[in-house]
Design a protein around this motif. Structure first.
Motif, PDB file in Angstrom:
ATOM      1  N   HIS A 116      58.935  17.651  -1.960  1.00  0.00           N
ATOM      2  CA  HIS A 116      59.706  16.952  -0.666  1.00  0.00           C
ATOM      3  C   HIS A 116      58.622  16.392   0.397  1.00  0.00           C
ATOM      4  O   HIS A 116      58.553  15.670   0.954  1.00  0.00           O
ATOM      5  N   ARG A 117      57.497  17.365   0.602  1.00  0.00           N
ATOM      6  CA  ARG A 117      56.521  17.164   1.704  1.00  0.00           C
ATOM      7  C   ARG A 117      55.790  15.755   1.173  1.00  0.00           C
ATOM      8  O   ARG A 117      55.572  15.031   2.257  1.00  0.00           O
ATOM      9  N   VAL A 118      55.353  15.731  -0.143  1.00  0.00           N
ATOM     10  CA  VAL A 118      54.666  14.652  -0.423  1.00  0.00           C
ATOM     11  C   VAL A 118      55.319  13.146  -0.484  1.00  0.00           C
ATOM     12  O   VAL A 118      55.089  12.346   0.031  1.00  0.00           O
ATOM     13  N   GLU A 119      56.827  13.285  -0.970  1.00  0.00           N
ATOM     14  CA  GLU A 119      57.539  12.348  -0.921  1.00  0.00           C
ATOM     15  C   GLU A 119      58.242  11.674   0.406  1.00  0.00           C
ATOM     16  O   GLU A 119      58.338  10.638   0.643  1.00  0.00           O
ATOM     17  N   THR A 120      58.080  12.512   1.516  1.00  0.00           N
ATOM     18  CA  THR A 120      58.746  12.414   2.653  1.00  0.00           C
ATOM     19  C   THR A 120      57.210  11.985   3.738  1.00  0.00           C
ATOM     20  O   THR A 120      57.543  11.472   5.007  1.00  0.00           O
ATOM     21  N   CYS A 121      55.987  12.050   3.434  1.00  0.00           N
ATOM     22  CA  CYS A 121      55.062  11.958   4.135  1.00  0.00           C
ATOM     23  C   CYS A 121      54.838  10.302   4.330  1.00  0.00           C
ATOM     24  O   CYS A 121      55.020   9.539   3.588  1.00  0.00           O
ATOM     25  N   THR A 122      54.527  10.050   5.590  1.00  0.00           N
ATOM     26  CA  THR A 122      54.482   8.644   6.154  1.00  0.00           C
ATOM     27  C   THR A 122      53.126   8.129   6.667  1.00  0.00           C
ATOM     28  O   THR A 122      52.814   7.321   7.205  1.00  0.00           O
ATOM     29  N   ASP A 123      52.112   8.999   6.397  1.00  0.00           N
ATOM     30  CA  ASP A 123      50.924   8.858   6.629  1.00  0.00           C
ATOM     31  C   ASP A 123      49.890   8.523   5.689  1.00  0.00           C
ATOM     32  O   ASP A 123      49.527   9.207   4.576  1.00  0.00           O
ATOM     33  N   GLU A 124      49.656   7.351   5.476  1.00  0.00           N
ATOM     34  CA  GLU A 124      48.817   6.608   3.984  1.00  0.00           C
ATOM     35  C   GLU A 124      47.597   7.331   3.939  1.00  0.00           C
ATOM     36  O   GLU A 124      47.097   7.488   2.783  1.00  0.00           O
ATOM     37  N   LEU A 129      44.254  11.419   0.995  1.00  0.00           N
ATOM     38  CA  LEU A 129      43.676  12.493   0.924  1.00  0.00           C
ATOM     39  C   LEU A 129      44.360  13.497  -0.157  1.00  0.00           C
ATOM     40  O   LEU A 129      43.647  14.207  -1.218  1.00  0.00           O
ATOM     41  N   TRP A 130      45.509  13.646  -0.236  1.00  0.00           N
ATOM     42  CA  TRP A 130      46.274  14.538  -1.089  1.00  0.00           C
ATOM     43  C   TRP A 130      46.182  14.149  -2.393  1.00  0.00           C
ATOM     44  O   TRP A 130      46.108  15.015  -3.486  1.00  0.00           O
ATOM     45  N   ALA A 131      46.126  12.895  -2.696  1.00  0.00           N
ATOM     46  CA  ALA A 131      45.711  12.275  -4.155  1.00  0.00           C
ATOM     47  C   ALA A 131      44.509  12.793  -4.612  1.00  0.00           C
ATOM     48  O   ALA A 131      44.183  13.194  -5.752  1.00  0.00           O
ATOM     49  N   ARG A 132      43.280  12.695  -3.643  1.00  0.00           N
ATOM     50  CA  ARG A 132      42.030  13.058  -4.245  1.00  0.00           C
ATOM     51  C   ARG A 132      41.916  14.786  -4.427  1.00  0.00           C
ATOM     52  O   ARG A 132      41.661  15.279  -5.330  1.00  0.00           O
ATOM     53  N   ARG A 133      42.870  15.332  -3.522  1.00  0.00           N
ATOM     54  CA  ARG A 133      42.816  16.817  -3.791  1.00  0.00           C
ATOM     55  C   ARG A 133      43.677  17.146  -4.970  1.00  0.00           C
ATOM     56  O   ARG A 133      43.348  18.228  -5.818  1.00  0.00           O
ATOM     57  N   ALA A 134      44.552  16.323  -5.118  1.00  0.00           N
ATOM     58  CA  ALA A 134      45.355  16.683  -6.588  1.00  0.00           C
ATOM     59  C   ALA A 134      44.517  16.826  -7.864  1.00  0.00           C
ATOM     60  O   ALA A 134      44.819  17.328  -8.712  1.00  0.00           O
ATOM     61  N   MET A 135      43.321  16.259  -7.792  1.00  0.00           N
ATOM     62  CA  MET A 135      42.505  15.977  -9.189  1.00  0.00           C
ATOM     63  C   MET A 135      41.680  17.601  -9.273  1.00  0.00           C
ATOM     64  O   MET A 135      41.268  17.648 -10.336  1.00  0.00           O
ATOM     65  N   ASP A 136      41.710  18.350  -8.119  1.00  0.00           N
ATOM     66  CA  ASP A 136      41.028  19.609  -8.216  1.00  0.00           C
ATOM     67  C   ASP A 136      41.861  20.799  -7.925  1.00  0.00           C
ATOM     68  O   ASP A 136      41.078  21.852  -8.555  1.00  0.00           O
ATOM     69  N   VAL A 137      42.693  20.900  -7.528  1.00  0.00           N
ATOM     70  CA  VAL A 137      43.758  22.006  -6.891  1.00  0.00           C
ATOM     71  C   VAL A 137      44.302  22.533  -8.348  1.00  0.00           C
ATOM     72  O   VAL A 137      44.622  21.993  -9.138  1.00  0.00           O
ATOM     73  N   SER A 138      44.387  24.130  -8.202  1.00  0.00           N
ATOM     74  CA  SER A 138      44.761  24.509  -9.400  1.00  0.00           C
ATOM     75  C   SER A 138      46.527  25.015  -8.819  1.00  0.00           C
ATOM     76  O   SER A 138      47.211  25.526  -9.703  1.00  0.00           O
ATOM     77  N   ASP A 139      46.758  24.951  -7.676  1.00  0.00           N
ATOM     78  CA  ASP A 139      48.010  25.243  -6.964  1.00  0.00           C
ATOM     79  C   ASP A 139      48.512  24.191  -6.205  1.00  0.00           C
ATOM     80  O   ASP A 139      47.508  23.718  -5.291  1.00  0.00           O
ATOM     81  N   ALA A 140      49.603  23.678  -6.426  1.00  0.00           N
ATOM     82  CA  ALA A 140      49.908  22.525  -5.626  1.00  0.00           C
ATOM     83  C   ALA A 140      50.042  22.591  -4.003  1.00  0.00           C
ATOM     84  O   ALA A 140      49.867  21.753  -3.426  1.00  0.00           O
ATOM     85  N   GLU A 141      50.351  24.034  -3.639  1.00  0.00           N
ATOM     86  CA  GLU A 141      50.336  24.304  -2.314  1.00  0.00           C
ATOM     87  C   GLU A 141      48.997  23.881  -1.632  1.00  0.00           C
ATOM     88  O   GLU A 141      48.818  23.629  -0.358  1.00  0.00           O
ATOM     89  N   ARG A 142      47.785  23.996  -2.473  1.00  0.00           N
ATOM     90  CA  ARG A 142      46.597  23.652  -1.940  1.00  0.00           C
ATOM     91  C   ARG A 142      46.524  22.318  -1.486  1.00  0.00           C
ATOM     92  O   ARG A 142      45.215  22.069  -0.650  1.00  0.00           O
ATOM     93  N   LEU A 143      47.361  21.336  -1.754  1.00  0.00           N
ATOM     94  CA  LEU A 143      46.858  19.941  -1.120  1.00  0.00           C
ATOM     95  C   LEU A 143      46.960  19.923   0.268  1.00  0.00           C
ATOM     96  O   LEU A 143      46.238  19.314   0.750  1.00  0.00           O
ATOM     97  N   PHE A 144      47.638  20.921   0.672  1.00  0.00           N
ATOM     98  CA  PHE A 144      48.025  20.927   2.277  1.00  0.00           C
ATOM     99  C   PHE A 144      46.888  21.809   3.073  1.00  0.00           C
ATOM    100  O   PHE A 144      46.980  21.790   4.315  1.00  0.00           O
ATOM    101  N   ASP A 145      46.105  22.433   2.317  1.00  0.00           N
ATOM    102  CA  ASP A 145      44.952  23.318   3.065  1.00  0.00           C
ATOM    103  C   ASP A 145      43.845  22.583   3.859  1.00  0.00           C
ATOM    104  O   ASP A 145      43.824  21.452   3.525  1.00  0.00           O
ATOM    105  N   ALA A 146      43.561  23.009   4.995  1.00  0.00           N
ATOM    106  CA  ALA A 146      42.655  22.269   5.752  1.00  0.00           C
ATOM    107  C   ALA A 146      41.324  21.814   4.815  1.00  0.00           C
ATOM    108  O   ALA A 146      40.943  20.712   5.164  1.00  0.00           O
ATOM    109  N   ASP A 147      41.082  22.691   4.305  1.00  0.00           N
ATOM    110  CA  ASP A 147      39.625  22.651   3.424  1.00  0.00           C
ATOM    111  C   ASP A 147      39.901  21.912   1.934  1.00  0.00           C
ATOM    112  O   ASP A 147      39.345  21.734   1.154  1.00  0.00           O
ATOM    113  N   GLY A 148      41.309  21.975   1.538  1.00  0.00           N
ATOM    114  CA  GLY A 148      41.635  21.518   0.227  1.00  0.00           C
ATOM    115  C   GLY A 148      41.162  22.424  -1.018  1.00  0.00           C
ATOM    116  O   GLY A 148      41.246  22.109  -1.960  1.00  0.00           O
ATOM    117  N   SER A 149      40.756  23.817  -0.613  1.00  0.00           N
ATOM    118  CA  SER A 149      40.529  24.455  -1.775  1.00  0.00           C
ATOM    119  C   SER A 149      41.441  25.552  -2.073  1.00  0.00           C
ATOM    120  O   SER A 149      42.468  25.805  -1.292  1.00  0.00           O
TER     121      SER A 149
END
Length: 149
Positions: A116-124, A129-149
């Motif tokens: 829901h958070r990803v689909e409703t985001c209006t900030d390109e 940034l989240w797409a780049r983080r999606a390549m490395d995270v092991s937990d989807a919640e980590r997409l939203f972390d300040a450092d992405g780790s």
């Protein structure tokens, strides 16, 4: 109700009113298609104003999508602010879908809250940034972390 191109071309303003008034009825396809024919006879600026009027008055989602599909084929439409809005919505939807697909391809579970958070985001930029983080995270919640780790 104006649902014939020849009638719409004789009085484009009346064809606009017809589309705005009868945009929910069973003849909406004919009405909108005849209006497109009429718009092609007008100068681009006048046609763009009429496009905006019709778009703002079509309450039925199916009719509105039909109208937007018809308008994408018209060259002046792409110079209109409505066109930019449609393109922006498409870009955001594509970026959100890409982020979720990367997670899925990598086997990372995605909760309804994350989806829901990803689909409703209006900030390109944030979606990028989240797409780049999606390549490395092991937990989807980590997409939203300040450092992405």
């Amino acid at each position: 109700m104006i649902a014939k191109a020849s009638e719409a071309e004789q009085d484009p303003a009346l064809a606009v009113l017809s589309a705005m008034t009868h945009g929910r009825g069973p003849h909406v396809a004919g009405i909108l298609e005849s209006l497109v024919a009429a718009l092609k006879t007008l100068d681009a600026d006048t046609a763009a104003v009429f496009v905006q009027f019709v778009d703002s008055c079509l309450a039925d989602p199916q009719a509105q999508q039909m109208w937007r599909d018809l308008m994408t084929a018209m060259q002046y439409f792409w110079r209109h602010p409505l066109a930019e809005q449609v393109r922006e919505e498409g870009r955001l939807e594509t970026r959100a879908e890409m982020t979720l697909n990367i997670l899925e391809w990598r086997g990372v579970p995605v909760s309804d809250a994350v989806r829901h958070r990803v689909e409703t985001c209006t900030d390109e930029d944030l979606l990028r940034l989240w797409a780049r983080r999606a390549m490395d995270v092991s937990d989807a919640e980590r997409l939203f972390d300040a450092d992405g780790s």
